[in-house]
Design a protein around this motif. Structure first.
Motif, PDB file in Angstrom:
ATOM      1  N   GLN A 174      -6.812   1.371  -4.501  1.00 19.80           N
ATOM      2  CA  GLN A 174      -8.218   1.273  -4.073  1.00 19.80           C
ATOM      3  C   GLN A 174      -9.035   2.557  -4.097  1.00 19.80           C
ATOM      4  O   GLN A 174     -10.141   2.586  -3.589  1.00 19.80           O
ATOM      5  CB  GLN A 174      -8.286   0.652  -2.677  1.00 19.80           C
ATOM      6  CG  GLN A 174      -7.777   1.521  -1.527  1.00 19.80           C
ATOM      7  CD  GLN A 174      -6.304   1.307  -1.224  1.00 19.80           C
ATOM      8  OE1 GLN A 174      -5.547   0.905  -2.089  1.00 19.80           O
ATOM      9  NE2 GLN A 174      -5.876   1.608  -0.008  1.00 19.80           N
ATOM     10  N   LYS A 175      -8.500   3.621  -4.719  1.00 25.18           N
ATOM     11  CA  LYS A 175      -9.305   4.819  -4.906  1.00 25.18           C
ATOM     12  C   LYS A 175      -9.775   4.907  -6.358  1.00 25.18           C
ATOM     13  O   LYS A 175     -10.955   4.969  -6.621  1.00 25.18           O
ATOM     14  CB  LYS A 175      -8.526   6.076  -4.523  1.00 25.18           C
ATOM     15  CG  LYS A 175      -8.434   6.372  -3.016  1.00 25.18           C
ATOM     16  CD  LYS A 175      -7.655   5.374  -2.222  1.00 25.18           C
ATOM     17  CE  LYS A 175      -7.675   5.587  -0.730  1.00 25.18           C
ATOM     18  NZ  LYS A 175      -6.436   6.109  -0.176  1.00 25.18           N
ATOM     19  N   GLY A 202       0.811  -1.217   0.000  1.00 25.52           N
ATOM     20  CA  GLY A 202       0.000   0.000   0.000  1.00 25.52           C
ATOM     21  C   GLY A 202       0.843   1.265   0.000  1.00 25.52           C
ATOM     22  O   GLY A 202       2.081   1.221   0.028  1.00 25.52           O
ATOM     23  N   ALA A 203       0.161   2.393  -0.040  1.00 25.15           N
ATOM     24  CA  ALA A 203       0.877   3.668  -0.025  1.00 25.15           C
ATOM     25  C   ALA A 203       1.556   3.877   1.329  1.00 25.15           C
ATOM     26  O   ALA A 203       2.621   4.498   1.398  1.00 25.15           O
ATOM     27  CB  ALA A 203      -0.080   4.814  -0.335  1.00 25.15           C
ATOM     28  N   ILE A 204       0.968   3.346   2.377  1.00 25.89           N
ATOM     29  CA  ILE A 204       1.606   3.473   3.691  1.00 25.89           C
ATOM     30  C   ILE A 204       2.900   2.659   3.710  1.00 25.89           C
ATOM     31  O   ILE A 204       3.908   3.080   4.274  1.00 25.89           O
ATOM     32  CB  ILE A 204       0.633   3.066   4.814  1.00 25.89           C
ATOM     33  CG1 ILE A 204      -0.495   4.117   4.895  1.00 25.89           C
ATOM     34  CG2 ILE A 204       1.355   2.934   6.155  1.00 25.89           C
ATOM     35  CD1 ILE A 204      -1.576   3.806   5.916  1.00 25.89           C
ATOM     36  N   THR A 220      -6.374  13.195   0.556  1.00 22.86           N
ATOM     37  CA  THR A 220      -7.671  12.506   0.561  1.00 22.86           C
ATOM     38  C   THR A 220      -8.555  12.935   1.730  1.00 22.86           C
ATOM     39  O   THR A 220      -9.780  12.947   1.622  1.00 22.86           O
ATOM     40  CB  THR A 220      -7.390  10.989   0.637  1.00 22.86           C
ATOM     41  OG1 THR A 220      -6.283  10.697  -0.208  1.00 22.86           O
ATOM     42  CG2 THR A 220      -8.578  10.171   0.222  1.00 22.86           C
ATOM     43  N   TRP A 264      -1.932  12.927   5.086  1.00 18.73           N
ATOM     44  CA  TRP A 264      -1.133  11.895   4.396  1.00 18.73           C
ATOM     45  C   TRP A 264       0.314  12.314   4.253  1.00 18.73           C
ATOM     46  O   TRP A 264       1.222  11.505   4.413  1.00 18.73           O
ATOM     47  CB  TRP A 264      -1.765  11.519   3.053  1.00 18.73           C
ATOM     48  CG  TRP A 264      -2.972  10.654   3.258  1.00 18.73           C
ATOM     49  CD1 TRP A 264      -4.268  10.972   2.944  1.00 18.73           C
ATOM     50  CD2 TRP A 264      -3.020   9.366   3.889  1.00 18.73           C
ATOM     51  NE1 TRP A 264      -5.099   9.955   3.334  1.00 18.73           N
ATOM     52  CE2 TRP A 264      -4.375   8.956   3.910  1.00 18.73           C
ATOM     53  CE3 TRP A 264      -2.058   8.519   4.442  1.00 18.73           C
ATOM     54  CZ2 TRP A 264      -4.782   7.732   4.459  1.00 18.73           C
ATOM     55  CZ3 TRP A 264      -2.464   7.302   4.985  1.00 18.73           C
ATOM     56  CH2 TRP A 264      -3.806   6.921   4.991  1.00 18.73           C
ATOM     57  N   SER A 279      -2.083   8.358  -4.652  1.00 20.31           N
ATOM     58  CA  SER A 279      -3.082   7.316  -4.362  1.00 20.31           C
ATOM     59  C   SER A 279      -4.506   7.729  -4.701  1.00 20.31           C
ATOM     60  O   SER A 279      -5.283   6.927  -5.202  1.00 20.31           O
ATOM     61  CB  SER A 279      -3.022   6.929  -2.889  1.00 20.31           C
ATOM     62  OG  SER A 279      -1.803   6.311  -2.592  1.00 20.31           O
ATOM     63  N   SER A 280      -4.846   8.989  -4.402  1.00 22.23           N
ATOM     64  CA  SER A 280      -6.262   9.344  -4.557  1.00 22.23           C
ATOM     65  C   SER A 280      -6.545  10.230  -5.768  1.00 22.23           C
ATOM     66  O   SER A 280      -7.674  10.687  -5.926  1.00 22.23           O
ATOM     67  CB  SER A 280      -6.789   9.985  -3.274  1.00 22.23           C
ATOM     68  OG  SER A 280      -5.992  11.071  -2.877  1.00 22.23           O
ATOM     69  N   ASP A 289       2.904  10.900  -3.951  1.00 17.82           N
ATOM     70  CA  ASP A 289       1.873   9.945  -3.539  1.00 17.82           C
ATOM     71  C   ASP A 289       0.601  10.354  -4.283  1.00 17.82           C
ATOM     72  O   ASP A 289      -0.015  11.364  -3.961  1.00 17.82           O
ATOM     73  CB  ASP A 289       1.678  10.024  -2.017  1.00 17.82           C
ATOM     74  CG  ASP A 289       0.548   9.114  -1.522  1.00 17.82           C
ATOM     75  OD1 ASP A 289      -0.112   8.465  -2.354  1.00 17.82           O
ATOM     76  OD2 ASP A 289       0.342   9.064  -0.296  1.00 17.82           O
ATOM     77  N   CYS A 322       2.246  14.995  -1.694  1.00 11.05           N
ATOM     78  CA  CYS A 322       1.028  14.199  -1.834  1.00 11.05           C
ATOM     79  C   CYS A 322       0.143  14.994  -2.781  1.00 11.05           C
ATOM     80  O   CYS A 322      -0.314  16.090  -2.448  1.00 11.05           O
ATOM     81  CB  CYS A 322       0.351  14.015  -0.474  1.00 11.05           C
ATOM     82  SG  CYS A 322      -1.235  13.157  -0.610  1.00 11.05           S
TER      83      CYS A 322
HETATM   84  C1  LIG Z   1      -5.566   5.948   0.962  1.00 16.68           C
HETATM   85  C2  LIG Z   1      -4.285   6.673   0.956  1.00 16.68           C
HETATM   86  C3  LIG Z   1      -3.132   6.131   1.554  1.00 16.68           C
HETATM   87  C4  LIG Z   1      -3.161   4.830   2.316  1.00 16.68           C
HETATM   88  O1  LIG Z   1      -2.953   3.746   1.522  1.00 16.68           O
HETATM   89  P1  LIG Z   1      -2.879   2.267   2.128  1.00 16.68           P
HETATM   90  O2  LIG Z   1      -3.302   1.437   0.980  1.00 16.68           O
HETATM   91  O3  LIG Z   1      -3.800   2.172   3.300  1.00 16.68           O
HETATM   92  O4  LIG Z   1      -1.486   1.995   2.512  1.00 16.68           O
HETATM   93  C5  LIG Z   1      -1.962   6.868   1.467  1.00 16.68           C
HETATM   94  N1  LIG Z   1      -1.911   8.054   0.833  1.00 16.68           N
HETATM   95  C6  LIG Z   1      -3.005   8.604   0.264  1.00 16.68           C
HETATM   96  C7  LIG Z   1      -2.902   9.922  -0.420  1.00 16.68           C
HETATM   97  C8  LIG Z   1      -4.224   7.935   0.316  1.00 16.68           C
HETATM   98  O5  LIG Z   1      -5.314   8.470  -0.255  1.00 16.68           O
END
Ligand SMILES: *Cc1c(COP(=O)(O)O)cnc(C)c1O
Length: 360
Positions: A195-196, A75-77, A152, A102, A174-175, A172, A148
């Motif tokens: 997952q976003k 994951g991103a974490i 999110t 984040w 992720s979202s 990052d 970031c």
């Molecule tokens: C959801 C999110 C994360 C967390 O990701 P995990 O899959 O729980 O590790 C990290 N950074 C951002 C910007 C996110 O939206």
């Protein structure tokens, strides 16, 4: 069957067409007689799925040839640690731009692996705005600059790309990955949990420029070593095969809709419906600076927090779910990722207007 409009921040709503196709293929993928879940990651069927997923991502994001695409776990974490383990060794320090929860988590984790310089912070604005680059105190000796691209939780998003000169920019995403076209060549590394906007949880995409692959600290675990994963085509360990397959279906879906330019138009139209409504209302309020408002995550507050529970209950009855704000921010948050249809946002606004008439 009734599907709700799901405003969850993540794991988040997926295109219905993708879920239907996955359901159709669940027991027998393409005449193989098995589910994708049951396939060897090194077998020819899955290797085909994997290659197609990577090539679609490359095509949609226009990823240059000198970048590797890795499909990892953690994951991103996980990447909050994996990025510094792989990149901070060059000079021993890195710059981080703190724009909210984040970013704070990223820089706190990175400090375990090297020196972290917070080159700018939105704390003074309570993270309701992105500090302009003119205020950043970048260190030319940093191994990289981390941002970031979309917070999110706070709902602030970069609508511009920082210029960090020769120092690699790490984001990052992720979202907001796949939400609009970006120029990958301006980044040294991009990472995103799926997952976003991209699929189910379990797969993390890392897009990394070739020259950054081989700088890992000796403590870096093999499974998280970019160079090792790149040499093994992301199969040093078993990759999250089913999540990669679903991500591939999402990418096919995005391509069929017209690619990232079309996604951007769709996302701008959706966000405008919600922000325009918030702006004309004296009952609801979005705290974010206009120029930095996220197209993906829209936090908002009711005039009277005592009404929050009634708002959420009524929303649930109307088929509008997962609107409760993050516990550290409070209020509400509507996450309107790529897969949220315009009708979902229109239904939300209609409900909000109705609730305002009853309680305003
Ligand atoms: C959801 C999110 C994360 C967390 O990701 P995990 O899959 O729980 O590790 C990290 N950074 C951002 C910007 C996110 O939206």
């Amino acid at each position: 069957m009734t599907r709700v409009f799901n405003f969850s921040p993540g794991p988040a709503t997926l295109p219905e067409a993708v879920l239907r196709r996955a359901a159709d293929e669940m027991l027998d993928w393409n005449g193989s007689g098995m589910s994708v879940m049951e396939m060897s990651h090194r077998g020819k069927e899955f290797m085909g799925i994997f290659a197609q997923t990577e090539s679609l991502l490359r095509e949609l994001m226009a990823i240059p040839a000198n970048y590797k695409v890795l499909f990892m776990q953690g994951g991103a974490i996980g990447e909050n640690a994996i990025v510094p383990m792989n990149l901070i060794g060059r000079t021993g320090s890195a710059d981080y731009i703190n724009t909210g929860d984040w970013s704070t988590r990223s820089l706190t984790e990175a400090a375990r692996y090297g020196k972290v310089n917070v080159a700018a912070s939105g704390a003074a604005s309570k993270f309701t705005a992105i500090p302009p680059q003119s205020e950043w105190k970048l260190d030319p000796n940093a191994s990289y600059v981390h941002i970031c691209s979309n917070e999110t939780i706070g709902g602030v998003e970069y609508h511009w790309t920082p210029d960090t000169g020769a120092v690699p920019l790490v984001a990052d995403m992720s979202s907001n990955i796949l939400a609009r076209p970006i120029d990958v060549s301006k980044y040294g590394l991009i990472y995103a949990g799926a997952q976003k906007n991209m699929g189910p949880s379990g797969v993390t995409v890392v897009i990394v420029r070739d020259d950054l692959l081989d700088q890992a600290l000796p403590i870096t675990p093999s499974a998280f070593h970019y160079q090792l994963q790149a040499k093994n085509d992301s199969m040093y360990n078993t990759p999250p095969t089913y999540a990669i397959y679903i991500a591939g279906l999402v990418l096919q879906h995005v391509k069929a809709l017209g690619g990232l330019g079309a996604m951007e138009a769709h996302n701008r139209a959706k966000a405008a419906v919600l922000y325009d409504f918030l702006d004309q209302s004296g009952f609801y309020r979005n705290p974010v600076a206009r120029a930095d408002r996220s197209l993906m995550n829209v936090p908002f507050f009711l005039k009277d927090a005592a009404l929050d529970e009634a708002f959420l209950k009524g929303a649930q009855v109307a088929g509008l779910v997962q609107l409760k704000g993050h516990r550290i921010v409070g209020g509400m948050r509507a996450s309107i990722y790529n897969a949220m249809p315009l009708e979902g946002v229109q239904a939300l606004v209609a409900y909000m207007a109705d609730f305002e008439r009853q309680h305003g």
